[in-house]
Design a protein around this motif. Structure first.
Motif, PDB file in Angstrom:
ATOM      1  N   ILE A   1       0.833  -1.201   0.000  1.00  0.00           N
ATOM      2  CA  ILE A   1       0.000   0.000   0.000  1.00  0.00           C
ATOM      3  C   ILE A   1       0.866   1.248   0.000  1.00  0.00           C
ATOM      4  O   ILE A   1       0.558   2.254  -0.643  1.00  0.00           O
ATOM      5  CB  ILE A   1      -0.940  -0.012   1.223  1.00  0.00           C
ATOM      6  N   GLY A   2       1.981   1.181   0.743  1.00  0.00           N
ATOM      7  CA  GLY A   2       2.868   2.330   0.780  1.00  0.00           C
ATOM      8  C   GLY A   2       3.450   2.641  -0.579  1.00  0.00           C
ATOM      9  O   GLY A   2       3.495   3.804  -1.011  1.00  0.00           O
ATOM     10  N   THR A   3       3.898   1.599  -1.272  1.00  0.00           N
ATOM     11  CA  THR A   3       4.452   1.832  -2.610  1.00  0.00           C
ATOM     12  C   THR A   3       3.378   2.347  -3.554  1.00  0.00           C
ATOM     13  O   THR A   3       3.630   3.245  -4.367  1.00  0.00           O
ATOM     14  CB  THR A   3       5.048   0.539  -3.172  1.00  0.00           C
ATOM     15  N   MET A   4       2.180   1.807  -3.432  1.00  0.00           N
ATOM     16  CA  MET A   4       1.075   2.274  -4.285  1.00  0.00           C
ATOM     17  C   MET A   4       0.851   3.759  -4.057  1.00  0.00           C
ATOM     18  O   MET A   4       0.851   4.565  -4.992  1.00  0.00           O
ATOM     19  CB  MET A   4      -0.168   1.466  -3.933  1.00  0.00           C
ATOM     20  N   PHE A   5       0.698   4.146  -2.791  1.00  0.00           N
ATOM     21  CA  PHE A   5       0.431   5.539  -2.478  1.00  0.00           C
ATOM     22  C   PHE A   5       1.567   6.446  -2.926  1.00  0.00           C
ATOM     23  O   PHE A   5       1.364   7.461  -3.603  1.00  0.00           O
ATOM     24  CB  PHE A   5       0.197   5.682  -0.970  1.00  0.00           C
TER      25      PHE A   5
ATOM     26  N   ALA B   1      -4.795   4.251  -2.972  1.00  0.00           N
ATOM     27  CA  ALA B   1      -4.210   3.430  -1.921  1.00  0.00           C
ATOM     28  C   ALA B   1      -5.278   2.936  -0.951  1.00  0.00           C
ATOM     29  O   ALA B   1      -5.277   1.763  -0.546  1.00  0.00           O
ATOM     30  CB  ALA B   1      -3.145   4.230  -1.169  1.00  0.00           C
ATOM     31  N   THR B   2      -6.206   3.827  -0.570  1.00  0.00           N
ATOM     32  CA  THR B   2      -7.245   3.422   0.380  1.00  0.00           C
ATOM     33  C   THR B   2      -8.126   2.331  -0.201  1.00  0.00           C
ATOM     34  O   THR B   2      -8.463   1.359   0.487  1.00  0.00           O
ATOM     35  CB  THR B   2      -8.116   4.627   0.754  1.00  0.00           C
ATOM     36  N   LEU B   3      -8.502   2.487  -1.478  1.00  0.00           N
ATOM     37  CA  LEU B   3      -9.360   1.468  -2.079  1.00  0.00           C
ATOM     38  C   LEU B   3      -8.639   0.144  -2.207  1.00  0.00           C
ATOM     39  O   LEU B   3      -9.226  -0.917  -1.976  1.00  0.00           O
ATOM     40  CB  LEU B   3      -9.834   1.930  -3.447  1.00  0.00           C
ATOM     41  N   ALA B   4      -7.342   0.209  -2.565  1.00  0.00           N
ATOM     42  CA  ALA B   4      -6.588  -1.038  -2.649  1.00  0.00           C
ATOM     43  C   ALA B   4      -6.587  -1.731  -1.297  1.00  0.00           C
ATOM     44  O   ALA B   4      -6.866  -2.934  -1.182  1.00  0.00           O
ATOM     45  CB  ALA B   4      -5.153  -0.758  -3.106  1.00  0.00           C
ATOM     46  N   ALA B   5      -6.316  -0.951  -0.231  1.00  0.00           N
ATOM     47  CA  ALA B   5      -6.314  -1.533   1.104  1.00  0.00           C
ATOM     48  C   ALA B   5      -7.692  -2.058   1.475  1.00  0.00           C
ATOM     49  O   ALA B   5      -7.826  -3.124   2.100  1.00  0.00           O
ATOM     50  CB  ALA B   5      -5.847  -0.492   2.121  1.00  0.00           C
TER      51      ALA B   5
END
Lengths: 248, 220
Positions: free
Chosen positions: A99-103, A233-237
């Motif tokens: 998620i961090g890398t995505m964001f 990122a939020t939606l992925a999480a």
């Protein structure tokens, strides 16, 4: 996009008066396949930025943080909090890097596209801009998210993961299957549309009134692109958390 | 006036309708036929239009735009598309995964370690502080006990001292009272004796006086 400077006595055809060409790419040939080189180049710059920052900041880590260490701790805390909110306290730890890398990649891509003076470097065809204004990037990220939440569900629940398709009632089975296609579609198009449209609007405004008028739009663009990074990122999480959780 | 280019030369086809001829030349002739027919119709329209100036200008604009459309179509095909999927997609996937590994090892792990160690140290210190408060309570109780003992001791001492001094005071008081009484008695005795003496001398003097008075008063 290429914006032509047009003298009024040079007009031959009406379509020349306003033409903003989108979809120009700088092609490289690898084997018998093509790549969009402008996307690769800008993505390499983004990666360089994202790797340089922690290398510089973690040189001298202290218990009481100052300056840059404070900033990177804040970012990590933010990402951890985001992941923990969506996935729950027990299972969020392994997913923080993803998620961090995505964001971070989406955030830095979008802001680099808006803030860095890419036009200084002239390409033979097409131009440099945010790497997320290309459908390949956004679909790549969306597919990664899809694979991630499938993997999360299968890893945690085994084949009973597929029971979630008939979860509230079996009548919703087609909708649940459709969701597996619409999730990556919406993720990719949301990001792609936002970034490309913002670039288009700013390009058009700059071609019309280059001085002050585009600035509010540019600021809005910075804001919305940051929000898009957060949303992605939020939606992925959220999708990963949803596929990991048990029955309600 | 714009003219649609026909395959056939305009001179021959504008002469009128050509009857259909069967055979290999069919297609070509039909093209010419259709072309000529449309051209004629258009020329009729053009004649009507050219009589009205505003309509003429509008038609001019429309025709030019019509000319432009094939040009635009060609350019769009040549210059590239928005929805152009190619090798870039898997390359971006690979870049993302490598970036994830790199960030995890360079950023998330070291910073997380520092943050967790700091949390742990703070928790340890908090626990230590809580133990100290128990000790403090014990020490406080000890101090109070000592104080109480000391107080009791001092009051006992004080009472003893008081009693002793009171006793000695009493004794002294008694002693001085006795002395005073003795002196008083002596003084009283003295006074008594003196009184007796003066009374006796007085008696004698009174006797003498009375004899003198009698002697003076009673003449011989």
């Amino acid at each position: 996009m290429q914006i032509e400077q047009l003298q009024i006595f040079e007009i031959d055809n009406p379509h020349q008066v306003s033409s903003v060409e989108v979809g120009q790419h700088f092609y490289w040939q690898i084997g018998n396949l093509q790549v969009h080189a402008q996307v690769l180049i800008t993505s390499w710059v983004v990666i360089a930025l994202l790797i340089a920052l922690p290398v510089v900041a973690t040189r001298n880590l202290q218990t009481i943080p100052t300056g840059l260490q404070n900033f990177i701790e804040y970012v990590l805390e933010f990402i951890r909090d985001l992941t923990r909110t969506q996935m729950g306290e027990e299972e969020y730890r392994p997913w923080v890097p993803f998620i961090g890398t995505m964001f971070l990649s989406i955030f830095v891509s979008n802001w680099s596209g808006a803030l860095l003076p890419w036009r200084v470097i002239q390409l033979p065809h097409g131009e440099l801009a945010a790497p997320t204004n290309d459908i390949n990037t956004t679909v790549a990220l969306a597919l990664l998210t899809s694979v991630a939440y499938f993997y999360a569900g299968l890893h945690k629940r085994g084949f009973s993961y597929f029971g979630k398709y008939i979860q509230p009632t079996p009548v919703l089975l087609p909708i649940n299957i459709l969701e597996d296609f619409t999730k990556p579609l919406s993720l990719s198009f949301r990001l792609f549309g936002n970034i490309l449209a913002d670039e288009l609007v700013v390009a058009v405004l700059v071609s019309l009134v280059p001085l002050i008028v585009p600035v509010p739009m540019m600021l809005l663009g910075l804001f919305t692109s940051a929000i898009q990074a957060l949303i992605s990122a939020t939606l992925a999480a959220a999708y990963i958390g949803e596929s990991m959780e048990g029955h309600h | 006036m714009a003219v649609i280019p026909c395959r056939a030369s305009s001179a021959r086809s504008s002469s009128g309708r050509v009857p259909a001829i069967r055979g290999a030349a069919d297609q070509k002739v039909r093209v010419r036929y259709n072309c000529a027919f449309f051209q004629e119709a258009l020329q009729n329209v053009a004649l009507k239009v050219s009589q009205n100036p505003t309509v003429r200008k509008a038609a001019f604009l429309a025709m030019n735009t019509l000319w432009a459309i094939p040009a635009i179509a060609e350019e769009a095909e040549e210059k590239g598309k928005i929805f152009d999927f190619n090798l870039t997609l898997p390359i971006i996937v690979a870049e993302f995964l490598l970036l994830m590994l790199a960030l995890d090892n360079l950023w998330f792990k070291p910073v997380a370690k520092v943050m967790d160690e700091r949390d742990e140290a703070i928790r340890q210190k908090l626990m230590g502080v809580r133990d100290n408060s128990d000790e403090i309570k014990k020490l406080q109780e000890q101090a109070e006990a000592i104080l109480k003992a000391a107080r009791a001791e001092t009051t006992a001492e004080l009472n003893k001292m008081r009693r002793e001094t009171a006793a000695s005071l009493d004794a002294k008081l008694q002693e001085s009272r006795q002395r005073v009484e003795k002196e008083l008695a002596e003084a009283l005795a003295n006074l008594e004796s003196q009184k007796e003496e003066t009374l006796r001398s007085l008696d004698k003097q009174v006797q003498e006086l009375s004899d003198q008075i009698v002697a003076k008063v009673i003449p011989f």
